[in-house]
Design an enzyme around this catalytic site. Structure first.
Site, PDB file in Angstrom:
ATOM      1  N   HIS A   1      88.802  16.031  20.648  1.00 23.85           N
ATOM      2  CA  HIS A   1      88.672  14.809  19.859  1.00 23.85           C
ATOM      3  C   HIS A   1      87.941  13.720  20.631  1.00 23.85           C
ATOM      4  O   HIS A   1      87.263  12.895  20.027  1.00 23.85           O
ATOM      5  CB  HIS A   1      90.055  14.323  19.426  1.00 23.85           C
ATOM      6  CG  HIS A   1      90.514  14.949  18.152  1.00 23.85           C
ATOM      7  ND1 HIS A   1      90.948  14.224  17.069  1.00 23.85           N
ATOM      8  CD2 HIS A   1      90.601  16.253  17.775  1.00 23.85           C
ATOM      9  CE1 HIS A   1      91.282  15.049  16.084  1.00 23.85           C
ATOM     10  NE2 HIS A   1      91.091  16.279  16.505  1.00 23.85           N
TER      11      HIS A   1
ATOM     12  N   PRO B   1      85.759  18.082  11.188  1.00 21.40           N
ATOM     13  CA  PRO B   1      85.833  19.241  10.306  1.00 21.40           C
ATOM     14  C   PRO B   1      87.261  19.382   9.788  1.00 21.40           C
ATOM     15  O   PRO B   1      88.211  19.221  10.537  1.00 21.40           O
ATOM     16  CB  PRO B   1      85.447  20.406  11.215  1.00 21.40           C
ATOM     17  CG  PRO B   1      85.612  19.915  12.591  1.00 21.40           C
ATOM     18  CD  PRO B   1      85.503  18.432  12.566  1.00 21.40           C
TER      19      PRO B   1
END
Length: 343
Positions: free
Chosen positions: A82, A180
């Site tokens: 992340h 995603p």
């Protein structure tokens, strides 16, 4: 599709985690950025003279953390993804909000990042500031600790180059559209990966990080709702998942292991599961279903060595995404706060 595991076996391998810590399944973040800033000169021995105990301090802190090793590993690995795929590997995901704006970690999507992962980075930073104050960046701590937790649960070793500088800002609004999602198509996934400079093969290899971690019911409930579950799911597996998510509400923290067979080990079972109709997330199973990515899934399912080698190389590449140097970064004294608190 029929799995070779009995319903009882599967039930033993899937947990209903109503009080489990937030999900640590590995959702990767992707936006366009330069893979490596030209002014950042990373080397494997960057701290050899300035902080010779760097590797030892990181390794000891990771090993000392209480809790299931795979849970810890999944949390840190996901935190690293992340961080790198949003603003580059600059530890911006670690920054707390300030009175002017919310930070990346305040975005709802990042609420699933685990407190354990943040705490480990903080523990390491505290120890390093005592040993070699003002020298080691939070971005390097996150990169090195990710390597260490992956190897701790049986994953491959790979080279970690060091010398990253920390970013000075973290904005929640930058997170949203760049993740995603569990329902993404192959085209969605490929587009996101390509924008970061990754090949199809590297995308499938990096997705193998789902061999550890969990997913909450909200991320796969659409596949088991109604009288007819997703036909791509093994029938027995779908029934077990229905039991896991029984009486599900949006606030539930009920969850299932992404790999219900060997959830505590970093291996190639993630790919083998997909061949048996046990790919938990739709965005995982499409890698097996789509003709462009299926050959790589089959390769890794049959050859763990090939998976480990490709995952290692892809992680080395991941660690170079958006790296900052002295001109556009700093060594934060605290990982949750830029040195200029108004940043």
């Amino acid at each position: 599709m029929k799995a070779s595991y009995s319903g009882i076996d599967i039930r033993l391998m899937i947990l209903t985690m109503s009080s489990f810590p937030p999900v640590f399944f590995l959702v990767l973040v992707f936006i366009p950025c330069i893979l490596s800033a030209p002014e950042a000169n990373l080397t494997a021995d960057y701290y050899e003279e300035t902080c010779p105990d760097f590797s030892k301090i990181v390794r000891e802190a990771v090993s000392a953390k209480e809790g299931p090793p795979a849970r810890i590993a999944a949390g840190i690995l996901r935190l690293f993804f992340h961080d790198c795929f949003l603003e580059g590997c600059d530890a911006s995901v670690l920054i707390s909000k300030n009175p002017l704006h919310e930070s990346e970690r305040d975005n709802e999507i990042n609420h699933s990042l685990t407190e354990d992962a943040f705490e480990i980075v903080t523990t390491i930073k505290t120890a390093l500031e005592k040993s070699c104050p003002g020298v080691v960046s939070c971005a390097d701590i996150l990169a090195q600790s990710t390597h260490d937790v992956v190897t701790m649960v049986g994953g491959p070793t790979y080279e970690v180059k060091l010398g990253r500088k920390d970013g000075r800002e973290s904005k929640a609004h930058k997170v949203g559209a760049n993740l995603p999602l569990p329902h993404h198509t192959t085209n969605n996934m490929v587009s996101l990966f390509e924008r970061k400079g990754f090949t199809l093969k590297e995308m499938v290899a990096l997705s193998g990080g789902h061999t550890i971690g969990i997913a909450h019911c909200k991320d796969f409930i659409s596949r088991i709702n109604g009288t007819e579950p997703d036909p791509d799911l093994d029938a027995q597996y779908a029934e077990v998942l229905k039991g896991v998510c029984k009486d599900y509400t949006v606030d539930d923290t009920k969850a299932s292991f992404l790999d219900p067979v060997t959830p505590g080990k970093f291996d190639n079972m993630y790919y083998k599961n997909m061949e048996k109709g046990m790919g938990l997330l739709a965005s995982d199973f499409i890698l097996f279903k789509d003709n462009s990515t299926k050959p790589f899934v089959e390769l890794y399912a049959n050859n763990e060595t090939a998976f480990f080698e490709d995952f290692a190389r892809a992680m080395e590449k991941l660690g170079m995404v958006g790296v900052k140097g002295d001109e556009d970064g700093e060594v934060r004294l605290r990982c949750d706060n830029p040195n200029n608190a108004d940043a």
